[in-house]
Design a protein around this motif. Sequence first.
Motif, PDB file in Angstrom:
ATOM      1  N   MET A 184       0.836  -1.210   0.000  1.00 15.78           N
ATOM      2  CA  MET A 184       0.000   0.000   0.000  1.00 15.78           C
ATOM      3  C   MET A 184       0.866   1.253   0.000  1.00 15.78           C
ATOM      4  N   ILE A 185       1.835   1.277   0.942  1.00 13.27           N
ATOM      5  CA  ILE A 185       2.707   2.443   1.047  1.00 13.27           C
ATOM      6  C   ILE A 185       3.617   2.571  -0.186  1.00 13.27           C
ATOM      7  N   GLU A 186       3.817   1.444  -0.905  1.00 15.37           N
ATOM      8  CA  GLU A 186       4.654   1.491  -2.113  1.00 15.37           C
ATOM      9  C   GLU A 186       3.990   2.317  -3.222  1.00 15.37           C
ATOM     10  N   MET A 187       2.665   2.512  -3.053  1.00 15.57           N
ATOM     11  CA  MET A 187       1.907   3.282  -4.047  1.00 15.57           C
ATOM     12  C   MET A 187       2.542   4.656  -4.289  1.00 15.57           C
ATOM     13  N   PHE A 188       3.034   5.272  -3.177  1.00 14.78           N
ATOM     14  CA  PHE A 188       3.594   6.623  -3.295  1.00 14.78           C
ATOM     15  C   PHE A 188       4.834   6.626  -4.185  1.00 14.78           C
ATOM     16  N   GLU A 189       5.653   5.598  -3.996  1.00 18.01           N
ATOM     17  CA  GLU A 189       6.871   5.512  -4.812  1.00 18.01           C
ATOM     18  C   GLU A 189       6.505   5.300  -6.279  1.00 18.01           C
ATOM     19  N   GLU A 190       5.506   4.451  -6.479  1.00 19.13           N
ATOM     20  CA  GLU A 190       5.057   4.200  -7.851  1.00 19.13           C
ATOM     21  C   GLU A 190       4.576   5.492  -8.505  1.00 19.13           C
ATOM     22  N   TRP A 191       3.795   6.239  -7.738  1.00 19.78           N
ATOM     23  CA  TRP A 191       3.290   7.525  -8.252  1.00 19.78           C
ATOM     24  C   TRP A 191       4.430   8.505  -8.517  1.00 19.78           C
ATOM     25  N   TYR A 192       5.416   8.479  -7.613  1.00 20.67           N
ATOM     26  CA  TYR A 192       6.569   9.371  -7.781  1.00 20.67           C
ATOM     27  C   TYR A 192       7.254   9.079  -9.112  1.00 20.67           C
ATOM     28  N   LYS A 193       7.356   7.776  -9.415  1.00 18.97           N
ATOM     29  CA  LYS A 193       8.109   7.382 -10.603  1.00 18.97           C
ATOM     30  C   LYS A 193       7.297   7.444 -11.895  1.00 18.97           C
ATOM     31  N   SER A 194       5.971   7.530 -11.786  1.00 25.00           N
ATOM     32  CA  SER A 194       5.145   7.489 -13.011  1.00 25.00           C
ATOM     33  C   SER A 194       4.260   8.712 -13.112  1.00 25.00           C
TER      34      SER A 194
ATOM     35  N   HIS B  83       4.157  11.252 -15.132  1.00 28.00           N
ATOM     36  CA  HIS B  83       3.626  11.647 -16.440  1.00 28.00           C
ATOM     37  C   HIS B  83       2.554  10.675 -16.923  1.00 28.00           C
ATOM     38  N   GLU B  84       2.826   9.383 -16.723  1.00 29.39           N
ATOM     39  CA  GLU B  84       1.841   8.372 -17.128  1.00 29.39           C
ATOM     40  C   GLU B  84       0.535   8.600 -16.360  1.00 29.39           C
ATOM     41  N   TYR B  85       0.677   8.925 -15.073  1.00 28.34           N
ATOM     42  CA  TYR B  85      -0.510   9.126 -14.245  1.00 28.34           C
ATOM     43  C   TYR B  85      -1.356  10.273 -14.801  1.00 28.34           C
ATOM     44  N   ALA B  86      -0.703  11.401 -15.075  1.00 25.05           N
ATOM     45  CA  ALA B  86      -1.447  12.580 -15.523  1.00 25.05           C
ATOM     46  C   ALA B  86      -2.115  12.319 -16.874  1.00 25.05           C
ATOM     47  N   LYS B  87      -1.402  11.609 -17.750  1.00 29.31           N
ATOM     48  CA  LYS B  87      -1.974  11.322 -19.063  1.00 29.31           C
ATOM     49  C   LYS B  87      -3.195  10.408 -18.924  1.00 29.31           C
ATOM     50  N   GLU B  88      -3.062   9.409 -18.060  1.00 33.27           N
ATOM     51  CA  GLU B  88      -4.209   8.507 -17.848  1.00 33.27           C
ATOM     52  C   GLU B  88      -5.378   9.265 -17.232  1.00 33.27           C
ATOM     53  N   TRP B  89      -5.056  10.167 -16.304  1.00 31.73           N
ATOM     54  CA  TRP B  89      -6.115  10.962 -15.662  1.00 31.73           C
ATOM     55  C   TRP B  89      -6.884  11.753 -16.708  1.00 31.73           C
TER      56      TRP B  89
ATOM     57  N   GLY C 103      10.041  18.306 -23.618  1.00 31.25           N
ATOM     58  CA  GLY C 103       8.699  17.824 -23.943  1.00 31.25           C
ATOM     59  C   GLY C 103       8.117  16.798 -22.987  1.00 31.25           C
ATOM     60  N   ARG C 104       8.692  16.698 -21.800  1.00 34.21           N
ATOM     61  CA  ARG C 104       8.214  15.660 -20.877  1.00 34.21           C
ATOM     62  C   ARG C 104       6.829  15.989 -20.316  1.00 34.21           C
ATOM     63  N   TYR C 105       6.466  17.258 -20.317  1.00 30.67           N
ATOM     64  CA  TYR C 105       5.151  17.664 -19.801  1.00 30.67           C
ATOM     65  C   TYR C 105       4.244  18.105 -20.964  1.00 30.67           C
ATOM     66  N   ASP C 106       4.386  17.450 -22.099  1.00 32.64           N
ATOM     67  CA  ASP C 106       3.650  17.925 -23.283  1.00 32.64           C
ATOM     68  C   ASP C 106       2.134  17.782 -23.153  1.00 32.64           C
ATOM     69  N   TYR C 107       1.687  17.119 -22.103  1.00 34.97           N
ATOM     70  CA  TYR C 107       0.234  16.925 -21.913  1.00 34.97           C
ATOM     71  C   TYR C 107      -0.418  18.078 -21.158  1.00 34.97           C
ATOM     72  N   LEU C 108       0.370  19.056 -20.706  1.00 39.28           N
ATOM     73  CA  LEU C 108      -0.213  20.144 -19.916  1.00 39.28           C
ATOM     74  C   LEU C 108      -1.156  20.998 -20.764  1.00 39.28           C
TER      75      LEU C 108
END
Lengths: 262, 375, 435
Positions: B1-11, B13-19, B82-87
Amino acid sequence: MYTAGIDVGAKTVKIVVTQDGKIVDRQIVSAGQDAQAAIEQAWQSLDTPIADIGLIVATGSGRKSTKRANGYVTEVAAASKGAIKTDPEIRTVVDVGAEEGRAIRIDQNGKVVDFAINEKCAAGAGAFTEAMARALEVDLPTLAAMSLKSTGNVAMNAQCAVFAESELVTLVHSNTPKEDMAKAIHDAISDRIVSMVRRVGMAEKVMLIGGVALNDGFVASLANDLETSVIVPQDPQLVSAYGAAILGEEGNYAESLSETME
Amino acid sequence: MIEMFEEWYKSRHEYAKEWKDKTGGKVMGFFCTYVPEEILLAANVLPVRILGSHEPQNVTEPHIFGMYCPFCRDCLAQGLLGRYDYLDGMMIAQSCLHIRQAFTSWKKHMPPEFTYYLPMPHQVQSPRSIPFLRSELETFKTAVEQWVGKEITDADLDRGIELMNASRQAMRDLYDTRKTANPPMTGLEAMYAAVSNQWIDKAEHTAVVRDVIQKELPGRNLGLEGKTRLMILGSEDDDTAFVNMVEGCGSVIVTDDHCTGSRYFWNQVEPEEDRLLAIAKRYITRPACPTKDWPQRTRLDHVRMLAKQWDVAGAIIIQQKFCDPHELDIPEQRKSLDGIGVPTLFLELDVTVPVGQFKIRVEAFLEMLAEDDLF
Amino acid sequence: MAKYPTETLLSWSKAKEIRETYYKNYAAAHDKGGIRWVGGAWTFDAVPAGLGGDVYSLTSEPYGASCAFNKDFSTRAMEAAETAGYARDLCAYMRNYWGSILMNEYAFGGPFPKPDFIWQDHICCSHAKWYQVVSELEGGIPMFCVDVAVGPAEPFGTLTEAKIDYVAGQILDGIEWLEKTTGRTYDDELFIEACWNDFRSTSKWAQVCELNKAVPAPLDEKTMYSLYVLATLQKSWGVVADYYDELYDEVKDRVERGIAAVPNEQARVMSDTQPPWSALKLFRYLEQYGVVSVGSLYTFGLEGMWDFDPASGDLVPRPMPSKKPTTREEAARELVRWHLHKPEYQHFYDCDYKSQMMIAMCKNYGLSGVMLHYNRGCEGLSLGIAENRLAIQETGYPVMTFEGNMGDEREFDLGRTMQRVDAFMETLGVKKVAA
C-alpha cells in the motif's frame, strides 16, 4: 615570400606557413614552462627559413609572447577563418583546447555571427579529460578507446571539475565498469560544449577543431549529443594557426594588442 | 500500500496522461506551492507540480544564466524536452526569481493553451496583503472560468477547499506517526508520499494516505528505534537518492521543512462565508518560504517547533546551489537550532548529488551526534 | 583629426559635489540632532522626508558600488561577510555593505555610521532580506519594508485599484510607524514636496537619456553612471531635481552644437545590468574602436521614469503628473502609481517585457549591437538576461555577453573580457581608430 600563422596555446605552440592560401609548412611543439623558448624552438624547427616569411600573425591565449609577430587576430576569428577555408560548408565551429572551449557560428563568408566561450571553469575543456584520466590512472588514448567500448549509460554531473572528480571516485567504489566511466567523462564535457553550441544556435555543418578533437571518445559523445555528424579535419589542432595565416594574407589583422595584454 | 507513493513518484507523467484520458479534464502544471489549488480543483482541473528529473542535460544553457539554481534549470529542461507535453495550462505564484525564470522561459518557448502569473504578495506579515491577495484570487478565478468555460460557484470552491483540507489533514496525521520512538515509516517513504501528493488526484491520494495510517502503519516495525533522528530543511528537495543515502548511514529522517514536504500541507483553510478571503488567509499565514519571511523571521520558531515535536537529534540544511533566499536564512537558522541543542549539517544540492562526497560528511555528522549522546 | 568635437561636461563636478555632500550629511546627521536612515536605491525616499529637514539617508546599492571602486576595502568586506557565514554568490552590494558593518568601517572614512531605522522596499528576493540581516548585525534596529511586487504596469499589465491600495496602504502604515519609531510628528507638506521632487528628478533624467538619440551621442555610458547615481541616492531631494534640470540644459546644448562624448564615434552599442565597477576602463577600451555605449535599460530606467509605447515602439519619458497632490493619501497613491511604471520593475514579471524595451532602444538609438553583462553579483537585474539575448539577436542585432560581477572583482577578468570585445568588434566589422 610566405605568411605564417602562429597559435600560442596553453599546452602547445602551433605554426602554419602558407603561400596563396596553401599550407607549405607546419610545426607543433609543446609549450612547456617557458612559452618564449617554445615559440623560438617552433620557429627554428620549421623547414622554411624565417627570413623567407614576410608576415607573421599571432593568435591564441599566449599571443602576446610572440615577439616576431607583425599582427594579431582573436582566437574566434582565427578558428572561423581556418575552418571555412578548410571546408566552405562549415557553419558551426567547435574549438576545444586545453583550457578553453568555444562554439562559433559563422556565415557563408566565414564572418562570425555569434560565439560562446566557457566561463572560468575547466569542465568544458581538455584539462578536464586529463584530470579525469589521471583519476582513473589511464592515459588519454586509453581513455578514448575505453569510452568507445562502453555499453552502459552512467551520468555524471558536469557542473564542476572538482565535483566531477569526486563523483568519479564514487563510481570507482561502486564498481562501475571503467568503460562506462570513460564514456561518462566524455559525455560530461560534451554536455558542457553542447550547451554552448545551443547557445549560439547550431547550423550544419559542424567542425570540431583544437587538440581535444583528437580524442575519438569525445568526438563520439559530441556527435551523439548534437544528433549530427561532426567533421574533424586532418590536424584539427592546426586550424587556428592556419586561419591566422590566411587572415594575414587577406590583411585582416590588428597591428597592436589590447592595452591590458601588454 | 505504502509502495503506491513511490510508484506515483516514478510514473508522474503516465498518471497525468491517464487521468486526462479517464476524465477528459484539463491538467495545470504549477511551479510554486503558493498556487491556490483550491480554485483549480473547484474547476475540476488537475494541478501537477512541475519538478525536475535529476539528470544532466544540455538544453537550458541558452535560456538561464549560470548563477541561477539547478532546480529551475532542471524544471525548464523538462519543458524543453517535452516531458510535460500533456499540460493544458501552466502557472506560477510569485515567489523566488529563479523558478520564475523557468516559468517565463517555458511560457515563451513551449506555451500551453493557458498560462498565468499570480502576483502572490511578499509582505505576508502586513494585514494589507490579505485583501490584496483576495482581489488577485478573484481575477485568477475569472481567468480560470474563461479558460475552462464554466462558472466556479461557491459550492465548487467549497469542494476545492474540502479536498485540499482533507489532504492536508491526512498528511499531518501521516507525519504525526513519525513522532514515535520507533517510526513506522522511513524518511524516504515520507518523501514519496509528500511529493507525489503534489500531482496525484487529491481524493485518490488522501484515500491511500488514510489506508496506510489505519491499516498498514499500526504495528509496522522497521527497526528504526535507536537510529539517529534527523530533520531536513531548506530549498525544494525531492532528491530521493540523497535521502536514501542519509538513512543508509544509520539515521532516520522524521520530519522536514521543505516546500516539497510539510510546508505544502501544514495549515488548513479556515472556512468562512467569503471563500476567496478564506483561501487568501490560508496562503498568507502558511509556513513561509524565505522569500516572504520578513521583517520578522517566523521560520525560526516554526523550525524549532518541528525539531522539538519530532524530537530530532540533528538537522541537515540542504539548499539548492545559488538559492539566495535560503542562503539569506541559513546563518540565522543554524544559530537558532544550535540554541536548542540541535546541531546542523549544511549541504548544497545540484541537479545530481555527488553521493559519495556527501556520504562522508553525513557519516561524520552522525558520528558527532553520537558523541554528543555520550555526555 | 577627430570626427566630432568634444568637451568635458561642465556639470560633472557639481554631480560629484552633491554626491560627496550626501555621504557627509549622513555621517554627520547625529551631530546636530538629525536622523539617519538606510534603505535601497528604489525605496520611497520621499516618505521619510516628511519627518523633517534634518533627516538623512544612506542608500545601499550605490554604497555597495562605491565600495567596489576600492578593491582592497571591498575584498576585506567580502571576506568579513563570508566569515560571518554568508554565501559568496549572494548580491555583491549586500556583501560589501554587511562587510562594512562587520568591520565597522565606512567606505568614505571613519567607523560605519549606525542608522536609526531602516526604510526599504521589496521586489527582488534580496531586498527585504538584505535589511533583515542589517537589522540583526546592527543589534536590532527597527525596520519597515514596502512590497511593490504587484505585477506589471501598463502597457504590459493593468495597475488595478487593489494593487495601488496594497502598496499605498503599506506606505500609509509606514508613516504611522515612522512617527512611532522616531517620536516625531509627520509633516504632510514636506512629504508632498518630496514626492514632487521625486517626479521631477526621475522624469528629467529620462529626458536627459533621450537626448542620446542624437548622433554623435552627447553622453557615453561611463559618464552617465556618475550622473544617474544622484537619483539612486535621493531622488526626492530638491538639490538632485534642480541638478537634473541644469544637466538637461547642458546636454541639450551639446546636442545642438554637435558635441560628442566619443570624438571618433563610428558605432553605437548599449550594455545591460550594472557594470563591473572596478573595471570601467572597459568602456574606455570601446572608445579605441570609436564605439560609444549610449546607455542601457539599466542607466535609463533604474531611476528614470518612462512609458513604453508599443504602437510607436519607443520608450517615452513619463510626463509629470498634471497637478501636485494635496493630501497624504493622494501623494502616496500618486507616488505608487508613478514608481510602479519603472522600466526596471517590469522584467521581474516577464523577460519579454524587458526584451521589448531593449529592442526599442536598439532601433531608436541607432545601435549596431548589444553587450550584455551576465552579472553574477545581481540576480535581480540578471533575471531573464539570457532570454533578452535571444530576443535581441532574433531581431537582427548582434549580442556579446560577458560574465562578471558588479561588486566582487574576484569574479571578473578584464583581460579576457577585452579579448571578447575584440572578437565582437570583428563581428560588428569595426576596426580600431588611430588615436
